[in-house]
Motif scaffolding. Structure first.
Motif, PDB file in Angstrom:
ATOM      1  N   GLU A  25     -63.923 -47.868  52.173  1.00 25.86           N
ATOM      2  CA  GLU A  25     -64.207 -46.452  52.413  1.00 25.86           C
ATOM      3  C   GLU A  25     -65.492 -46.270  53.231  1.00 25.86           C
ATOM      4  O   GLU A  25     -65.548 -45.440  54.125  1.00 25.86           O
ATOM      5  N   TYR A  26     -66.518 -47.063  52.911  1.00 25.14           N
ATOM      6  CA  TYR A  26     -67.828 -46.800  53.515  1.00 25.14           C
ATOM      7  C   TYR A  26     -68.264 -47.846  54.534  1.00 25.14           C
ATOM      8  O   TYR A  26     -69.117 -47.567  55.369  1.00 25.14           O
ATOM      9  N   LEU A  27     -67.736 -49.075  54.429  1.00 26.66           N
ATOM     10  CA  LEU A  27     -68.254 -50.142  55.292  1.00 26.66           C
ATOM     11  C   LEU A  27     -67.199 -50.700  56.244  1.00 26.66           C
ATOM     12  O   LEU A  27     -67.477 -51.617  57.016  1.00 26.66           O
ATOM     13  N   GLU A  28     -66.000 -50.182  56.159  1.00 28.72           N
ATOM     14  CA  GLU A  28     -64.915 -50.641  57.033  1.00 28.72           C
ATOM     15  C   GLU A  28     -65.281 -50.343  58.497  1.00 28.72           C
ATOM     16  O   GLU A  28     -66.047 -49.425  58.774  1.00 28.72           O
ATOM     17  N   ILE A  29     -64.693 -51.149  59.405  1.00 24.51           N
ATOM     18  CA  ILE A  29     -65.027 -50.994  60.832  1.00 24.51           C
ATOM     19  C   ILE A  29     -64.776 -49.556  61.295  1.00 24.51           C
ATOM     20  O   ILE A  29     -65.605 -48.942  61.965  1.00 24.51           O
ATOM     21  N   ASP A  30     -63.601 -49.024  60.952  1.00 26.79           N
ATOM     22  CA  ASP A  30     -63.283 -47.648  61.352  1.00 26.79           C
ATOM     23  C   ASP A  30     -63.190 -46.764  60.117  1.00 26.79           C
ATOM     24  O   ASP A  30     -62.611 -47.160  59.102  1.00 26.79           O
TER      25      ASP A  30
ATOM     26  N   ILE B   8     -73.804 -41.279  53.864  1.00 27.47           N
ATOM     27  CA  ILE B   8     -73.814 -42.461  52.989  1.00 27.47           C
ATOM     28  C   ILE B   8     -73.239 -43.659  53.738  1.00 27.47           C
ATOM     29  O   ILE B   8     -73.786 -44.763  53.692  1.00 27.47           O
ATOM     30  N   ARG B   9     -72.116 -43.424  54.415  1.00 27.68           N
ATOM     31  CA  ARG B   9     -71.529 -44.514  55.212  1.00 27.68           C
ATOM     32  C   ARG B   9     -72.560 -45.031  56.224  1.00 27.68           C
ATOM     33  O   ARG B   9     -72.760 -46.237  56.350  1.00 27.68           O
ATOM     34  N   ASP B  10     -73.221 -44.106  56.917  1.00 29.83           N
ATOM     35  CA  ASP B  10     -74.164 -44.533  57.955  1.00 29.83           C
ATOM     36  C   ASP B  10     -75.333 -45.313  57.361  1.00 29.83           C
ATOM     37  O   ASP B  10     -75.766 -46.322  57.926  1.00 29.83           O
ATOM     38  N   MET B  11     -75.839 -44.870  56.199  1.00 31.75           N
ATOM     39  CA  MET B  11     -76.993 -45.607  55.634  1.00 31.75           C
ATOM     40  C   MET B  11     -76.558 -46.983  55.122  1.00 31.75           C
ATOM     41  O   MET B  11     -77.290 -47.957  55.227  1.00 31.75           O
ATOM     42  N   MET B  12     -75.345 -47.072  54.606  1.00 31.09           N
ATOM     43  CA  MET B  12     -74.839 -48.373  54.133  1.00 31.09           C
ATOM     44  C   MET B  12     -74.632 -49.316  55.320  1.00 31.09           C
ATOM     45  O   MET B  12     -75.001 -50.494  55.263  1.00 31.09           O
ATOM     46  N   LEU B  13     -74.007 -48.786  56.397  1.00 30.21           N
ATOM     47  CA  LEU B  13     -73.765 -49.626  57.584  1.00 30.21           C
ATOM     48  C   LEU B  13     -75.097 -50.094  58.177  1.00 30.21           C
ATOM     49  O   LEU B  13     -75.230 -51.239  58.614  1.00 30.21           O
ATOM     50  N   PHE B  14     -76.090 -49.195  58.158  1.00 30.70           N
ATOM     51  CA  PHE B  14     -77.412 -49.540  58.687  1.00 30.70           C
ATOM     52  C   PHE B  14     -78.010 -50.705  57.891  1.00 30.70           C
ATOM     53  O   PHE B  14     -78.466 -51.701  58.458  1.00 30.70           O
ATOM     54  N   ARG B  15     -77.952 -50.596  56.556  1.00 31.73           N
ATOM     55  CA  ARG B  15     -78.578 -51.628  55.709  1.00 31.73           C
ATOM     56  C   ARG B  15     -77.828 -52.958  55.806  1.00 31.73           C
ATOM     57  O   ARG B  15     -78.436 -54.028  55.726  1.00 31.73           O
ATOM     58  N   ALA B  16     -76.481 -52.873  55.987  1.00 31.53           N
ATOM     59  CA  ALA B  16     -75.676 -54.104  55.940  1.00 31.53           C
ATOM     60  C   ALA B  16     -75.438 -54.699  57.325  1.00 31.53           C
ATOM     61  O   ALA B  16     -74.735 -55.695  57.458  1.00 31.53           O
TER      62      ALA B  16
ATOM     63  N   GLN C 296     -73.026 -40.819  41.885  1.00 37.67           N
ATOM     64  CA  GLN C 296     -72.349 -40.929  40.576  1.00 37.67           C
ATOM     65  C   GLN C 296     -70.916 -41.420  40.794  1.00 37.67           C
ATOM     66  O   GLN C 296     -70.401 -42.244  40.039  1.00 37.67           O
ATOM     67  N   THR C 297     -70.263 -40.905  41.849  1.00 41.24           N
ATOM     68  CA  THR C 297     -68.890 -41.346  42.152  1.00 41.24           C
ATOM     69  C   THR C 297     -68.913 -42.810  42.569  1.00 41.24           C
ATOM     70  O   THR C 297     -68.044 -43.591  42.173  1.00 41.24           O
ATOM     71  N   LEU C 298     -69.916 -43.192  43.369  1.00 37.93           N
ATOM     72  CA  LEU C 298     -69.991 -44.576  43.848  1.00 37.93           C
ATOM     73  C   LEU C 298     -70.132 -45.555  42.689  1.00 37.93           C
ATOM     74  O   LEU C 298     -69.570 -46.647  42.702  1.00 37.93           O
ATOM     75  N   LYS C 299     -70.885 -45.133  41.660  1.00 41.08           N
ATOM     76  CA  LYS C 299     -71.087 -46.028  40.505  1.00 41.08           C
ATOM     77  C   LYS C 299     -69.751 -46.366  39.853  1.00 41.08           C
ATOM     78  O   LYS C 299     -69.565 -47.456  39.330  1.00 41.08           O
ATOM     79  N   LYS C 300     -68.828 -45.386  39.862  1.00 45.48           N
ATOM     80  CA  LYS C 300     -67.530 -45.611  39.200  1.00 45.48           C
ATOM     81  C   LYS C 300     -66.536 -46.329  40.129  1.00 45.48           C
ATOM     82  O   LYS C 300     -65.468 -46.742  39.698  1.00 45.48           O
ATOM     83  N   SER C 301     -66.878 -46.466  41.416  1.00 41.13           N
ATOM     84  CA  SER C 301     -65.921 -47.054  42.366  1.00 41.13           C
ATOM     85  C   SER C 301     -66.032 -48.570  42.384  1.00 41.13           C
ATOM     86  O   SER C 301     -67.139 -49.114  42.310  1.00 41.13           O
ATOM     87  N   ASP C 302     -64.870 -49.227  42.500  1.00 45.59           N
ATOM     88  CA  ASP C 302     -64.945 -50.689  42.574  1.00 45.59           C
ATOM     89  C   ASP C 302     -65.375 -51.125  43.979  1.00 45.59           C
ATOM     90  O   ASP C 302     -65.359 -50.328  44.934  1.00 45.59           O
ATOM     91  N   ASP C 303     -65.759 -52.409  44.103  1.00 43.60           N
ATOM     92  CA  ASP C 303     -66.331 -52.905  45.355  1.00 43.60           C
ATOM     93  C   ASP C 303     -65.327 -52.824  46.508  1.00 43.60           C
ATOM     94  O   ASP C 303     -65.696 -52.535  47.641  1.00 43.60           O
TER      95      ASP C 303
END
Ligand SMILES: C[S@@+](CC[C@H](N)C(=O)[O-])C[C@H]1O[C@@H](n2cnc3c(N)ncnc32)[C@H](O)[C@@H]1O
Length: 525
Positions: free
Chosen positions: A222-227, A161-169, A209-216
């Motif tokens: 968690e998913y888009l941070e540099i490290d 999930i992290r990798d697909m988010m980083l790829f898109r962003a 489902q967990t992501l939907k409940k997580s704030d931005d």
């Protein structure tokens, strides 16, 4: 690189809150179970690395006014917010420093407790080494450090999930925009698949489902941070050893192999007696995503397993109540207990254990020192035994061992220190200043560092509880709030406007509200 990292936290501050697992009393309790004699909390020296906006450290400073606390964070914006929070609450013993932990040197002195929550996995490798170096250089001889981190194998699927988010962003600088694109990407995969039952898609669906409940903010860091470098528990233990420290336990004793149900313990027999082996086997078994390791100096003798006898030096509070409120501990009758969610149940016919849980349920939420509790159990069982029976003499070693089992099953809590909250309230009730300051926050840390979300009415009451008003004055303030439209009172969907009715309803509602706030462990007088 630290500048780039600081910029992401400056741009998107991480919601700063209390974590019960990091509370120094938790660290001291688990350390005691594993044969360490930790420093008393009243005058402890406590360091938090990556303290963010002080949501974890400030409540600890309030609870221990004679302790010395230092919080360090790279983000000047977050440290500035932390200082404001400390000033708002009126806590004077917490010092916040905007700096990199890599610059911590001997001038900081030593600490009995070091907390590094949610930072190790999110910093570059050289800073990770420095974090362990700081623990080694500044831990007092019997000091305990808490370090949490993301683990494999649980993070293998989250990593996708992290990798697909980083790829898109990629190529997008604005963190808020990155989060939007990241969320879109996960949804794109889920809505575009032609094979919804594929294991990969099912797992992704669960995570979404967990992501939907997580704030931005959480999602970004968690998913888009540099490290974000998860690792296997075994690797973490090796790195800790390389820094001349050792992992002696997890801050959540109940996730440890020793605390598992018998069937799991038997399955773990293959791993032998070695703590690290057993824990790594368990991570594979449980697909674990996160750990909260407790570290001490390498030369400090700590036991491989929790010692039941150490319970005798601790305090006990129950997390369960009897399912039948009339239950009594006479004889060998089975008594069933459950927690408030009903997901923890215990059904035992051990008279001393039943008596202990019934006594603690009556005293809930207070904790009782084990020796005193054992005396109370003895008295209760003696009173309950019929006159022609021999008075029972309880086996205290067995009760301590059962209490440790109960700790591992989330049936009781253990503490080193006395309760900081009050259940019986004074004429001018006073809530913890943290609770008053955070009365409008989504959740409020109580005096055990657990998060609690009061009702709208209880929040209104909480705001009046600075200890300067008696109940009459509190009711007047509540009336003013209702009259000013800050809290609409309604009956059958229509607003109540009659002043006598307003006064009557508020007067009758105050005491139950105070009771709820007291049993939520938010009151200090
Ligand atoms: C994911 S946040 C966790 C914050 C908080 N401990 C928590 O668990 O909610 C990581 C924090 O570490 C801080 N940080 C990152 N690198 C650091 C460094 N080199 N020195 C000090 N703080 C750092 C960040 O600014 C951020 O506040």
């Amino acid at each position: 690189m630290p500048d780039a990292l600081a910029a992401t936290y400056d741009a998107f501050p991480y919601e700063s809150r209390a974590f019960a697992d990091t509370h120094p009393d938790r660290l001291a309790t688990v350390a005691t179970l594993f044969g360490i004699s930790p420093a008393s909390l009243a005058q402890a020296r406590i360091l938090e690395l990556g303290c963010g906006m002080g949501g974890n450290l400030v409540p600890i400073g309030v609870a221990y006014p004679h302790a010395r606390l230092v919080g360090v964070d790279l983000s000047t914006r977050q440290i500035s917010a932390a200082r404001d929070f400390a000033a708002q609450v009126g806590v004077a013993n917490v010092e916040f420093k905007a700096m990199s932990l890599t610059e911590i040197d001997a001038s900081f002195g030593t600490f009995d407790y070091i907390i590094a929550h949610g930072i190790y996995s999110w910093i570059p490798d050289d800073v990770k080494r420095q974090l362990l170096r700081v623990c080694r250089d500044t831990l007092a001889p019997a000091g305990v450090a808490f370090v949490s981190y993301n683990t494999y194998p649980g993070w293998l699927s989250k990593r996708v999930i992290r990798d697909m988010m980083l790829f898109r962003a990629r190529g997008t600088a604005d963190p808020a925009q990155q989060v939007r694109l990241g969320r879109e990407m996960v949804q794109w995969v889920l809505s575009s698949t032609t094979e919804p039952n594929q294991p990969y898609i099912r797992k992704l669906n669960d995570e979404s489902q967990t992501l939907k409940k997580s704030d931005d903010s959480y999602l970004f860091h968690e998913y888009l941070e540099i490290d974000n470098d998860p690792l296997y528990y075994r690797e973490f233990v090796d790195r800790v050893a390389g820094a001349d420290l050792k992992v002696f336990a997890d801050a959540r004793y109940r996730i440890m192999s020793q605390a598992q149900p018998e069937v799991v313990r038997n399955a773990l027999a293959a791993a032998g007696e070695n703590l690290v082996e057993r824990e790594q086997y368990l991570d594979f078994l449980k697909d674990r995503v996160f750990r909260r390791s407790l570290l001490c100096r390498n030369d400090l003798p700590a036991t491989e397993r929790a010692n039941p006898d150490a319970v005798r030096g601790l305090r006990v509070a129950t997390l369960v109540k009897p399912v039948n409120p009339q239950a009594d501990a006479a004889g060998a009758a089975r008594v069933e207990f459950a927690n408030s969610d009903g997901n923890v149940r215990v059904n035992t016919d051990i008279p001393a254990l039943n008596a202990m849980l019934l006594i603690l349920a009556d005293l809930h939420p207070r904790c009782v020192p084990f020796p005193e509790l054992a005396d109370m159990v003895q008295t209760r069982l003696t009173r309950n035994s019929s006159s022609n029976e021999e008075p029972v003499s309880i086996d205290r070693a067995l009760l301590a061992s059962k209490t440790l089992d109960c700790y591992g099953s989330a049936i009781v809590e253990l503490y080193t220190d006395e309760d900081a909250f009050r259940v019986e309230l004074s004429d001018s009730p006073r809530a913890s200043p943290v609770a008053v300051a955070l009365a409008d926050a989504p959740s409020i840390p109580n005096l055990r560092h657990q998060l609690y979300a009061p009702s709208a009415f209880d929040r209104l009451v909480l705001k009046q509880l600075d200890g300067a008003r008696d109940r009459g004055a509190i009711v007047e303030r509540l009336i003013q709030a209702v009259e000013a439209g800050k809290f609409p009172l309604q009956q059958g969907g229509s607003p109540i406007t009659d002043p006598h009715s307003i006064r009557d309803i508020l007067s009758r509602s105050l005491e139950p509200s105070l009771k709820r706030l007291a049993s939520a462990m938010l009151m200090i007088a």
